[in-house]
Write an enzyme that holds these catalytic residues in place. Structure first.
Site, PDB file in Angstrom:
ATOM      1  N   LYS A 186       0.835  -1.192   0.000  1.00 35.93           N
ATOM      2  CA  LYS A 186       0.000   0.000   0.000  1.00 35.93           C
ATOM      3  C   LYS A 186       0.870   1.242   0.000  1.00 35.93           C
ATOM      4  CE  LYS A 186      -4.099  -1.991   0.437  1.00 35.93           C
ATOM      5  NZ  LYS A 186      -5.007  -2.052  -0.739  1.00 35.93           N
ATOM      6  N   ASP A 215      -0.269   0.195  -4.535  1.00 30.28           N
ATOM      7  CA  ASP A 215      -1.707   0.499  -4.551  1.00 30.28           C
ATOM      8  C   ASP A 215      -1.976   1.714  -3.664  1.00 30.28           C
ATOM      9  OD1 ASP A 215      -4.453   0.558  -4.398  1.00 30.28           O
ATOM     10  OD2 ASP A 215      -4.677  -1.420  -3.486  1.00 30.28           O
ATOM     11  N   GLU A 241      -1.662   0.858  -8.841  1.00 29.38           N
ATOM     12  CA  GLU A 241      -3.109   0.633  -8.709  1.00 29.38           C
ATOM     13  C   GLU A 241      -3.806   1.827  -8.056  1.00 29.38           C
ATOM     14  OE1 GLU A 241      -3.910  -3.329  -7.396  1.00 29.38           O
ATOM     15  OE2 GLU A 241      -5.724  -2.768  -6.316  1.00 29.38           O
ATOM     16  N   GLU A 267     -11.481  -2.329  -8.473  1.00 29.02           N
ATOM     17  CA  GLU A 267     -12.229  -2.729  -7.283  1.00 29.02           C
ATOM     18  C   GLU A 267     -13.335  -1.747  -6.934  1.00 29.02           C
ATOM     19  OE1 GLU A 267      -8.663  -2.078  -4.496  1.00 29.02           O
ATOM     20  OE2 GLU A 267     -10.378  -1.732  -3.181  1.00 29.02           O
ATOM     21  N   ASP A 290     -13.949  -7.409  -9.394  1.00 36.37           N
ATOM     22  CA  ASP A 290     -14.137  -8.228  -8.189  1.00 36.37           C
ATOM     23  C   ASP A 290     -15.550  -8.801  -8.279  1.00 36.37           C
ATOM     24  OD1 ASP A 290     -14.783  -9.151  -5.604  1.00 36.37           O
ATOM     25  OD2 ASP A 290     -13.429  -7.710  -4.658  1.00 36.37           O
ATOM     26  N   HIS A 317      -9.461  -8.532  -8.014  1.00 33.47           N
ATOM     27  CA  HIS A 317      -9.341  -7.924  -6.690  1.00 33.47           C
ATOM     28  C   HIS A 317     -10.069  -8.792  -5.680  1.00 33.47           C
ATOM     29  CE1 HIS A 317     -11.179  -5.550  -3.374  1.00 33.47           C
ATOM     30  NE2 HIS A 317      -9.949  -5.131  -3.252  1.00 33.47           N
TER      31      HIS A 317
END
Lengths: 381, 381
Positions: A186, A215, A241, A267, A290, A317
């Site tokens: 992250k 992400d 992402e 997502e 997702d 995802h």
């Protein structure tokens, strides 16, 4: 409520005579605590996650179970929509007519907005119908969903924004030891330099051959995202992402024009029209649907088809225990995300991962069975 | 459940010390039958509508009431989201900080998708906060929302697809007698010729001076919509509403290029990004936000601002008892829709309409008060 149940005889919209009439729909909500509080830049703290299950039973005794996830918020609204709107719609309908029921559920809920809770509720019902179909036909989902292969490359998606640098590196080392060959971490802090430092440290640890992704959970503006992308230009990111909000096409275009790192998004896209628009704009290189929030397997496969039409790879995802079958089945699959919600602790068949490859289950249906002894204590009132 | 109530002391996310702390949030769902079954091309039959109310009380005793609508489906999911997610978020927060709370509610619910049920739930809470602000300041909503005027031109929106031609004409005549000077009728049948005949018949009845609109409820493809538009080219339609699905920008562009009749859209746009994209594409001439499904008054005013930035008039969908104040307040207001859900039978102050003009209430707050004696029997379990 412990269980919401609808059986034949309840009020039901007009269903024609059905070959495989649905006679019962049962909906349950589980709130499952996480062993550690996780955090990311977009959603803040995660203390638990929710699963809403939907069990569909046919007159001939066949049944299937579907489900959806939340990050810990809104499960009761999904349960209400399934129990009060979708269940009455399904009772008496033909369970084999998955495409028709998908269209009917979406039409029925249209005014409530298909871009929200409805997408999760439809997902749980749709996944149950696919499970039922697979069980009836005696075929695994990876075969029903395209049959390209029975395994797919995977990576570990961490939710690590709250970890110290040392914790992060310890965790990455443990994931490599567990057989992972790709890592996503992250980013998205106001302090871009910290994120840059962590990306570099993880790259050093895992070496140049393994896949690394970052992400930002839609937390940056275009300028911050570009500053980050330029600073990690030599870190070999496989993708970047959600650098900016999913519906800000201009910001995505700006970031895409400023970096050679491929962008990824999905997502937070909840309708096929949203995926179509993102694919058409051309700024996103990896589509990441997702199934739990794009209307189930039917919706996910539509996005996979869209990706092929645009010559884009598809990633996934969350929900790896189900997506493994969908991803394995696609010729244009990139990497399966192995998500940080510990679902494998609550199923009877944890996903096998060997040398960065996940193996799709071969048993009939979706291949996901919750262990009632383990999950039942988390049933929500 | 009869009433969902949260009071100070319940679990609450971190709220800083607040000048006007919220101490209670109460949520109720009402299912109200319609005297006649109504139908349109998109949603099918309407047998009742739902109202979800949200009452917010501050520590100093001031309170406000907000609400949202459905077309009869999904009210229990909205109630769940308000009771289980929004109420705990609001308790202890500063009721005066409407913009801040709007952002916090949306951030909290982001993963659930802002394009769906969340938009309705946030609306009910946001409208309550505006009501509270108006009551505290002793000012009517039309003043707080811009103050341009205290009245606005209006039209009667019929849900008449199920009426025979004779019923339709009788109903239009009755609406004119009741003081209306504009009429919107439903179209969108597979049989375009029938819709063309009805538009012509209504135009003959009402004469050339009154406003006439047609609404296909997103049921046609571009070719059918164009065939209809060309056939009624001389009927002087003020706008053609939702000819095609709200998220099909290419189809809107195709219809817009083929007809001089202005297009309208908005009731199915659930996020500001969706309105921004529609305004940017340039195919839609009238933006029609609905406060009950675009996140409340705060969201509606954002769309009104967007419309001004694009030099577009703003119209409204549904909820006329509240929109009258918002529309009157805008310099770029077109016409207020007087909707067919008979809300005026359940409030203490039915909306006054004189010669096609609706008068905004002048009492402090939103100016909408439900008559408890009339609405309480419809409380849903």
């Amino acid at each position: 409520m412990e269980m919401v149940s609808h059986r034949a005889g309840d009020a039901s919209p007009t269903n024609k005579t059905s070959a495989r009439p649905i006679v019962a729909v049962e909906v349950d909500l589980y709130r499952i605590p996480l062993a550690e509080t996780l955090s990311d830049a977009g959603h803040g703290l995660h203390t638990h996650f929710e699963i809403v299950t939907c069990r569909i039973v046919c007159a001939d005794g066949y049944e299937g179970t579907g489900y959806t996830y939340t990050g810990g918020r809104g499960g009761s609204a999904i349960r209400a929509l399934l129990a009060d709107e979708i269940a009455p719609l399904l009772i008496g309908a033909d369970a084999d007519d998955i495409d028709g029921l998908w269209a009917r559920m979406r039409a029925w809920l249209h005014y409530l907005g298909l871009g929200g809770v409805a997408a999760f509720a439809v997902a749980a019902a749709d996944i149950a119908l696919w499970d039922l179909r697979g069980i009836r036909l005696g075929k695994p989902l990876c075969e029903l969903a395209g049959g390209h292969a029975d395994q797919v490359a995977c990576y570990r998606g961490l939710i690590d924004l709250g970890y110290s640098d040392d914790q992060l590196l310890d965790r990455v080392a443990a994931e490599l030891a567990a057989g992972h060959r790709g890592i996503k971490l992250k980013v998205g802090r106001p302090d871009v330099a910290t994120d840059v430092r962590r990306v570099r440290a993880v790259r050093r640890l895992i070496g140049s051959e393994r896949s690394l992704m970052a992400d930002a959970n839609y937390s940056w503006d275009a300028d911050s995202a570009i500053a980050f992308a330029r600073a990690v230009d030599d870190a070999g990111l496989a993708w970047f992402e959600e650098p900016v909000p999913h519906d800000d096409h201009a910001a995505y275009a700006k970031v895409a024009a400023a970096t050679a790192i491929p962008l990824a998004s999905g997502e937070n896209l909840r309708t096929l029209a949203e995926f179509r628009d993102v694919a058409s704009h051309g700024s996103v290189a990896f589509l990441q649907p997702d199934a739990s929030n794009i209307g189930g397997i039917t919706g996910w496969l539509e996005v996979a088809s869209l990706a092929r039409q645009h010559n884009l790879p598809i990633a996934s995802h969350g929900m790896h225990e189900l997506h493994v079958s969908l991803m394995a089945a696609q010729p244009n699959a990139a990497m399966l995300e192995i998500h940080s919600f510990p679902i494998d602790q609550y199923t009877t068949n944890p996903l096998p991962i060997q040398n960065g490859t996940a193996l799709a289950p071969q048993n009939p249906g979706n291949g996901v069975a919750f262990d009632q002894k383990l999950i039942r204590p988390h049933l929500a009132s």
